[in-house]
Design an enzyme around this catalytic site. Structure first.
Site, mmCIF file in Angstrom:
data_model
loop_
_atom_site.group_PDB
_atom_site.id
_atom_site.type_symbol
_atom_site.label_atom_id
_atom_site.label_comp_id
_atom_site.label_asym_id
_atom_site.label_seq_id
_atom_site.Cartn_x
_atom_site.Cartn_y
_atom_site.Cartn_z
ATOM 1 N N GLN A 1 0.825 -1.205 0.000
ATOM 2 C CA GLN A 1 0.000 0.000 0.000
ATOM 3 C C GLN A 1 0.856 1.252 0.000
ATOM 4 O OE1 GLN A 1 -1.274 0.296 4.619
ATOM 5 N NE2 GLN A 1 -1.776 -1.673 3.635
ATOM 6 N N HIS B 1 4.837 0.279 0.824
ATOM 7 C CA HIS B 1 5.284 -0.509 1.968
ATOM 8 C C HIS B 1 4.307 -1.633 2.281
ATOM 9 C CE1 HIS B 1 2.548 2.527 3.665
ATOM 10 N NE2 HIS B 1 2.249 1.617 4.574
ATOM 11 N N ARG C 1 -4.483 0.680 -1.621
ATOM 12 C CA ARG C 1 -3.957 -0.677 -1.746
ATOM 13 C C ARG C 1 -3.547 -0.924 -3.193
ATOM 14 N NH1 ARG C 1 -8.086 -2.930 0.257
ATOM 15 N NH2 ARG C 1 -7.394 -2.819 2.418
ATOM 16 N N HIS D 1 0.303 5.736 1.043
ATOM 17 C CA HIS D 1 -0.573 6.766 1.590
ATOM 18 C C HIS D 1 -0.226 8.124 0.979
ATOM 19 C CE1 HIS D 1 -1.482 3.685 4.496
ATOM 20 N NE2 HIS D 1 -0.255 3.707 4.973
#
Length: 219
Positions: free
Chosen positions: A93, A172, A192, A95
């Site tokens: 995933q 990560h 994801r 962010h």
């Protein structure tokens, strides 16, 4: 006179497909996360018993957070602290940062930068920390669709006592056999990219369009 006193919080347990039995042995479901400092946690004793951390934050403001955090935080308590126990690989995933989160998810949202401290690690435990080279967006999209995304990932061995800073934009994943203390911004925005070819469900869908827009460096 200061109204600050130690706040003992009731953790919130989160079932995850990759979780284990260390965090809540009595649960029939695999528990992957314990949210131990979160604005939704209730204070269990003392003068603030029964109130949530968000309510305490609203009443104490800068007395609890300091003036800088209050000026920068418009939505409540700025940190989310978790314990993570992984029996399987977490999804790969990424962010967004604050600016990207506001652009992709709307105003008054923040991104997610986080850090991990390894409390326990099975022999041979690994995490994914970035990509293993330069890859085009088209190549990453194709490999994610084909289920071969794991071939572009950078695998890093970890052991007890290791600490990793994982900025927004860093691709990560946490591997099996790890107990991790995680500190992050209070944000649940996760894009994801790859889920190890698990059956894709509504709750674990991929987010390639947004995720590929925010990939950046890990260091």
């Amino acid at each position: 006179m200061s109204r600050i006193e130690p706040l003992r919080l009731q953790p919130i347990f989160q079932a995850r497909v990759w979780g284990g039995d260390r965090l809540d042995p009595d649960s029939p479901d695999p528990i992957g996360e314990a949210w131990v400092v979160y604005e939704g946690n209730q204070v269990v004793d003392g003068a603030w018993a029964g109130k949530t951390l968000l309510e305490v934050t609203g009443e104490l403001g800068a007395e609890l957070l300091g003036t800088t955090a209050v000026a920068q935080t418009s939505h409540g308590f700025p940190l989310l602290i978790k314990l993570l126990h992984s029996r399987e690989w977490l999804s790969v995933q990424v962010h967004p940062n604050d600016e990207q989160a506001a652009r992709l998810e709307g105003l008054n949202t923040v991104g997610k930068t986080e850090a991990w401290h390894v409390l326990e690690a099975d022999p041979g435990a690994q995490v994914i920390f970035g990509l293993n080279g330069e890859h085009s967006t088209a190549q990453l999209r194709r490999m994610a669709r084909e289920g071969t995304f794991e071939d572009v990932l950078r695998y890093v061995p970890v052991e007890r006592g290791d600490t990793l800073f994982t900025p927004a934009g860093c691709v990560h994943a946490i591997g099996p056999g790890l107990l991790i203390y995680e500190v992050q911004q209070t944000s649940d925005i996760t894009y994801r990219l790859f889920d190890w070819n698990r059956p894709e469900t509504a709750g674990r869908a991929l987010h390639l369009d947004k995720g590929l827009q925010v990939i950046g460096a890990c260091e």
